[in-house]
Design an enzyme around this catalytic site. Sequence first.
Site, PDB file in Angstrom:
ATOM      1  N   ILE A  29     -17.553 -50.075 -34.261  1.00  0.00           N
ATOM      2  CA  ILE A  29     -16.915 -51.212 -35.150  1.00  0.00           C
ATOM      3  C   ILE A  29     -16.258 -52.500 -34.005  1.00  0.00           C
ATOM      4  O   ILE A  29     -16.323 -53.464 -34.579  1.00  0.00           O
ATOM      5  CB  ILE A  29     -15.751 -50.671 -35.962  1.00  0.00           C
ATOM      6  CG1 ILE A  29     -16.176 -49.745 -36.977  1.00  0.00           C
ATOM      7  CG2 ILE A  29     -15.006 -51.707 -36.591  1.00  0.00           C
ATOM      8  CD1 ILE A  29     -15.065 -48.766 -37.744  1.00  0.00           C
ATOM      9  N   ARG A  96     -16.646 -39.977 -38.571  1.00  0.00           N
ATOM     10  CA  ARG A  96     -17.032 -38.690 -39.370  1.00  0.00           C
ATOM     11  C   ARG A  96     -18.450 -38.614 -38.774  1.00  0.00           C
ATOM     12  O   ARG A  96     -19.291 -39.346 -38.479  1.00  0.00           O
ATOM     13  CB  ARG A  96     -17.018 -38.921 -40.755  1.00  0.00           C
ATOM     14  CG  ARG A  96     -15.705 -38.808 -41.455  1.00  0.00           C
ATOM     15  CD  ARG A  96     -15.923 -38.508 -43.013  1.00  0.00           C
ATOM     16  NE  ARG A  96     -16.297 -39.815 -43.907  1.00  0.00           N
ATOM     17  CZ  ARG A  96     -16.810 -39.464 -44.930  1.00  0.00           C
ATOM     18  NH1 ARG A  96     -17.056 -38.436 -45.718  1.00  0.00           N
ATOM     19  NH2 ARG A  96     -17.200 -40.780 -45.564  1.00  0.00           N
ATOM     20  N   ILE A 132      -7.728 -49.699 -39.045  1.00  0.00           N
ATOM     21  CA  ILE A 132      -8.820 -49.489 -39.576  1.00  0.00           C
ATOM     22  C   ILE A 132      -9.212 -47.883 -39.401  1.00  0.00           C
ATOM     23  O   ILE A 132      -9.743 -47.312 -40.059  1.00  0.00           O
ATOM     24  CB  ILE A 132     -10.095 -50.214 -38.666  1.00  0.00           C
ATOM     25  CG1 ILE A 132      -9.947 -51.696 -39.312  1.00  0.00           C
ATOM     26  CG2 ILE A 132     -11.643 -49.601 -39.110  1.00  0.00           C
ATOM     27  CD1 ILE A 132     -10.735 -52.771 -38.338  1.00  0.00           C
ATOM     28  N   SER A 133      -8.402 -47.366 -38.516  1.00  0.00           N
ATOM     29  CA  SER A 133      -8.749 -45.802 -38.098  1.00  0.00           C
ATOM     30  C   SER A 133      -8.605 -44.970 -39.038  1.00  0.00           C
ATOM     31  O   SER A 133      -7.725 -45.089 -39.888  1.00  0.00           O
ATOM     32  CB  SER A 133      -7.954 -45.439 -36.926  1.00  0.00           C
ATOM     33  OG  SER A 133      -7.880 -46.526 -35.885  1.00  0.00           O
ATOM     34  N   ASN A 134      -9.532 -44.031 -39.463  1.00  0.00           N
ATOM     35  CA  ASN A 134      -9.387 -43.216 -40.591  1.00  0.00           C
ATOM     36  C   ASN A 134      -8.633 -41.679 -40.042  1.00  0.00           C
ATOM     37  O   ASN A 134      -8.654 -41.653 -38.855  1.00  0.00           O
ATOM     38  CB  ASN A 134     -10.773 -42.488 -40.950  1.00  0.00           C
ATOM     39  CG  ASN A 134     -11.247 -43.624 -42.107  1.00  0.00           C
ATOM     40  OD1 ASN A 134     -10.407 -43.990 -42.952  1.00  0.00           O
ATOM     41  ND2 ASN A 134     -12.489 -43.848 -41.998  1.00  0.00           N
ATOM     42  N   ASP A 165     -14.121 -51.434 -49.088  1.00  0.00           N
ATOM     43  CA  ASP A 165     -14.469 -50.660 -50.319  1.00  0.00           C
ATOM     44  C   ASP A 165     -14.688 -52.080 -51.447  1.00  0.00           C
ATOM     45  O   ASP A 165     -15.599 -52.153 -52.094  1.00  0.00           O
ATOM     46  CB  ASP A 165     -13.294 -50.084 -50.692  1.00  0.00           C
ATOM     47  CG  ASP A 165     -12.929 -48.966 -50.145  1.00  0.00           C
ATOM     48  OD1 ASP A 165     -13.963 -48.103 -49.637  1.00  0.00           O
ATOM     49  OD2 ASP A 165     -11.792 -48.641 -49.605  1.00  0.00           O
ATOM     50  N   ARG A 168     -18.296 -53.266 -50.982  1.00  0.00           N
ATOM     51  CA  ARG A 168     -19.028 -52.514 -51.580  1.00  0.00           C
ATOM     52  C   ARG A 168     -19.136 -52.646 -53.165  1.00  0.00           C
ATOM     53  O   ARG A 168     -20.271 -52.554 -53.818  1.00  0.00           O
ATOM     54  CB  ARG A 168     -18.639 -50.817 -51.153  1.00  0.00           C
ATOM     55  CG  ARG A 168     -19.088 -50.569 -49.803  1.00  0.00           C
ATOM     56  CD  ARG A 168     -18.749 -48.988 -49.325  1.00  0.00           C
ATOM     57  NE  ARG A 168     -19.179 -48.680 -48.072  1.00  0.00           N
ATOM     58  CZ  ARG A 168     -18.454 -47.985 -47.236  1.00  0.00           C
ATOM     59  NH1 ARG A 168     -17.411 -47.418 -47.837  1.00  0.00           N
ATOM     60  NH2 ARG A 168     -19.081 -47.468 -46.109  1.00  0.00           N
ATOM     61  N   HIS A 192      -8.071 -45.009 -49.544  1.00  0.00           N
ATOM     62  CA  HIS A 192      -9.283 -45.426 -48.863  1.00  0.00           C
ATOM     63  C   HIS A 192      -9.986 -44.038 -48.445  1.00  0.00           C
ATOM     64  O   HIS A 192     -10.029 -43.748 -47.415  1.00  0.00           O
ATOM     65  CB  HIS A 192      -9.424 -46.288 -47.641  1.00  0.00           C
ATOM     66  CG  HIS A 192     -10.645 -46.374 -46.944  1.00  0.00           C
ATOM     67  ND1 HIS A 192     -11.895 -46.781 -47.527  1.00  0.00           N
ATOM     68  CD2 HIS A 192     -11.118 -45.727 -45.671  1.00  0.00           C
ATOM     69  CE1 HIS A 192     -12.813 -46.670 -46.524  1.00  0.00           C
ATOM     70  NE2 HIS A 192     -12.688 -46.269 -45.637  1.00  0.00           N
TER      71      HIS A 192
HETATM   72  P1  NAD Z   1     -16.531 -45.342 -32.236  1.00  0.00           P
HETATM   73  O1  NAD Z   1     -16.536 -44.028 -31.818  1.00  0.00           O
HETATM   74  O2  NAD Z   1     -18.013 -45.807 -32.183  1.00  0.00           O
HETATM   75  O3  NAD Z   1     -15.459 -46.272 -31.504  1.00  0.00           O
HETATM   76  C1  NAD Z   1     -14.207 -45.777 -31.400  1.00  0.00           C
HETATM   77  C2  NAD Z   1     -13.688 -46.613 -30.124  1.00  0.00           C
HETATM   78  O4  NAD Z   1     -12.329 -46.164 -29.944  1.00  0.00           O
HETATM   79  C3  NAD Z   1     -14.457 -45.860 -28.877  1.00  0.00           C
HETATM   80  O5  NAD Z   1     -14.646 -47.152 -28.378  1.00  0.00           O
HETATM   81  C4  NAD Z   1     -13.264 -45.325 -28.070  1.00  0.00           C
HETATM   82  O6  NAD Z   1     -13.493 -45.517 -26.592  1.00  0.00           O
HETATM   83  C5  NAD Z   1     -12.194 -45.722 -28.442  1.00  0.00           C
HETATM   84  N1  NAD Z   1     -11.006 -45.201 -28.424  1.00  0.00           N
HETATM   85  C6  NAD Z   1     -10.616 -43.769 -28.501  1.00  0.00           C
HETATM   86  N2  NAD Z   1      -9.364 -43.480 -28.123  1.00  0.00           N
HETATM   87  C7  NAD Z   1      -8.916 -44.652 -27.873  1.00  0.00           C
HETATM   88  C8  NAD Z   1      -7.621 -44.887 -27.559  1.00  0.00           C
HETATM   89  N3  NAD Z   1      -6.406 -43.983 -27.367  1.00  0.00           N
HETATM   90  N4  NAD Z   1      -7.129 -46.306 -27.323  1.00  0.00           N
HETATM   91  C9  NAD Z   1      -8.261 -47.118 -27.537  1.00  0.00           C
HETATM   92  N5  NAD Z   1      -9.429 -47.176 -27.829  1.00  0.00           N
HETATM   93  C10 NAD Z   1      -9.736 -45.861 -27.926  1.00  0.00           C
HETATM   94  O7  NAD Z   1     -16.175 -45.189 -34.043  1.00  0.00           O
HETATM   95  P2  NAD Z   1     -16.373 -46.451 -34.837  1.00  0.00           P
HETATM   96  O8  NAD Z   1     -17.479 -46.200 -35.614  1.00  0.00           O
HETATM   97  O9  NAD Z   1     -15.964 -47.735 -34.456  1.00  0.00           O
HETATM   98  O10 NAD Z   1     -14.937 -45.950 -35.915  1.00  0.00           O
HETATM   99  C11 NAD Z   1     -13.729 -46.070 -35.466  1.00  0.00           C
HETATM  100  C12 NAD Z   1     -12.649 -45.535 -36.664  1.00  0.00           C
HETATM  101  O11 NAD Z   1     -12.905 -46.358 -37.666  1.00  0.00           O
HETATM  102  C13 NAD Z   1     -13.056 -44.208 -37.076  1.00  0.00           C
HETATM  103  O12 NAD Z   1     -11.879 -43.548 -37.069  1.00  0.00           O
HETATM  104  C14 NAD Z   1     -13.588 -44.412 -38.292  1.00  0.00           C
HETATM  105  O13 NAD Z   1     -13.577 -43.358 -39.398  1.00  0.00           O
HETATM  106  C15 NAD Z   1     -12.962 -45.763 -38.973  1.00  0.00           C
HETATM  107  N6  NAD Z   1     -13.516 -46.551 -40.047  1.00  0.00           N
HETATM  108  C16 NAD Z   1     -12.557 -46.888 -40.992  1.00  0.00           C
HETATM  109  C17 NAD Z   1     -13.399 -47.684 -41.987  1.00  0.00           C
HETATM  110  C18 NAD Z   1     -12.276 -48.197 -42.929  1.00  0.00           C
HETATM  111  O14 NAD Z   1     -12.716 -48.785 -43.992  1.00  0.00           O
HETATM  112  N7  NAD Z   1     -10.969 -48.452 -43.030  1.00  0.00           N
HETATM  113  C19 NAD Z   1     -14.578 -47.787 -42.063  1.00  0.00           C
HETATM  114  C20 NAD Z   1     -15.379 -47.583 -41.306  1.00  0.00           C
HETATM  115  C21 NAD Z   1     -14.989 -46.751 -39.920  1.00  0.00           C
HETATM  116  C1  LMR Z   2     -16.063 -45.874 -44.648  1.00  0.00           C
HETATM  117  O1  LMR Z   2     -15.818 -46.021 -45.969  1.00  0.00           O
HETATM  118  O2  LMR Z   2     -17.459 -46.340 -44.538  1.00  0.00           O
HETATM  119  C2  LMR Z   2     -15.345 -45.421 -43.768  1.00  0.00           C
HETATM  120  O3  LMR Z   2     -14.206 -45.075 -44.154  1.00  0.00           O
HETATM  121  C3  LMR Z   2     -16.051 -44.493 -42.590  1.00  0.00           C
HETATM  122  C4  LMR Z   2     -16.253 -43.094 -43.164  1.00  0.00           C
HETATM  123  O4  LMR Z   2     -15.654 -42.096 -42.837  1.00  0.00           O
HETATM  124  O5  LMR Z   2     -16.944 -43.093 -44.295  1.00  0.00           O
END
Ligand code: NAD
Ligand code: LMR
Length: 332
Positions: A29, A96, A132-134, A165, A168, A192
């Site tokens: 992201i 996930r 954003i983090s889940n 959401d 979508r 969420h």
């Molecule tokens: P990813 O693994 O591709 O990227 C996560 C990044 O976080 C990595 O670059 C990692 O090095 C970094 N990281 C880990 N620990 C860290 C720390 N202590 N400090 C700084 N950076 C750190 O994952 P992603 O696909 O980018 O997803 C990230 C998060 O967003 C997940 O928890 C995912 O579930 C969540 N997410 C939320 C939504 C939403 O709608 N809110 C949507 C999609 C994903």
């Molecule tokens: C999403 O809704 O796509 C994010 O929360 C990532 C997930 O784990 O589904």
Amino acid sequence: MFSKVAARSFSSSATNAYKVAVLGAGGGIGQPLSLLLKLNHKVTDLALYDIKGAPGVAADVSHVPTNSTVKGYNPDQLKEALTGADVIVIPAGVPRKPGMTRDDLFNTNASIVRDLAKAAAEYAPEAALAIISNPVNSTVPIVAEVFKSKGVYNPKKLFGVTTLDVLRASRFVSEIAGTDPVNEHVSVVGGHSGITIIPLFSQTTHKDLPADKRDALVHRIQFGGDEVVKAKDGAGSATLSMAQAGARFTGALLNGLAGEKDVIECTFVESPLFKDEGVEFFSSKVTLGPEGVKQVHDLGNLSDYEDGLVKTAKETLIQNIKKGTEFVKQNP
Ligand code: NAD
Ligand code: LMR
């Protein structure tokens, strides 16, 4: 080139020059989100932090020709990344894999978010935070609890990003109705994850969808994340659509800070709506302003079906919120 201070004094009281810090900028992201934020002209200082790879992302994004500085920060530079930030966006954490729920991410992501929140509370206590983090239903209460423990909690500045959401809902309804998603505006309330995601189609032109179509549509929005997780087959979850959602929400936050009128997004905030029933955080339409949250809107008229969804969601939200709050109390 104006320094931030110079740029601020250049405009009047409401400024159009903001520092945005992305924590987790090297991730799936973080990278496209950083690119999209570089394209936002209100972002004049883009601080990209990650435990790995942020300087590379920053060098890459910095070549995009918009009038802003971009800098990458390594783990020992979190203070510099955060200092002076107006908005902090946090997509740090693990995504996930197939078969997992968002709650399964709690054990890993809770401490990541807690530690980043501690740093934010120390170095940028007045910044607006977009989480954003889940699992968002728990990570937002984690940040609140950390900020409370440091005596700097301002509920008007803490947001869980639920914009994906909303994207979508507009996209999926347009697919079945044959409309342009750009013209679809669907409020999505609750939280969420799964059944806590509640799109309010009764407030749209699609209020008369047959029950079976409506149920399928609502289910697809509630579990849209699973579609992506399954299709990526172990390589993560939504990143590109989330980057778009995160950029839209951050842009709205900045528009609000800049004093623009009628900036409204659905987001998961400390909410008065169901507080008396023990639901401290809830997503609904929120007007964003210079102070962050300007107004939390009530849900408006709901159909009986939606009313039922809200009732069920509240039970899950109470548990999710408590889990986040208790985590910080037990692991300060
Ligand atoms: P990813 O693994 O591709 O990227 C996560 C990044 O976080 C990595 O670059 C990692 O090095 C970094 N990281 C880990 N620990 C860290 C720390 N202590 N400090 C700084 N950076 C750190 O994952 P992603 O696909 O980018 O997803 C990230 C998060 O967003 C997940 O928890 C995912 O579930 C969540 N997410 C939320 C939504 C939403 O709608 N809110 C949507 C999609 C994903
Ligand atoms: C999403 O809704 O796509 C994010 O929360 C990532 C997930 O784990 O589904």
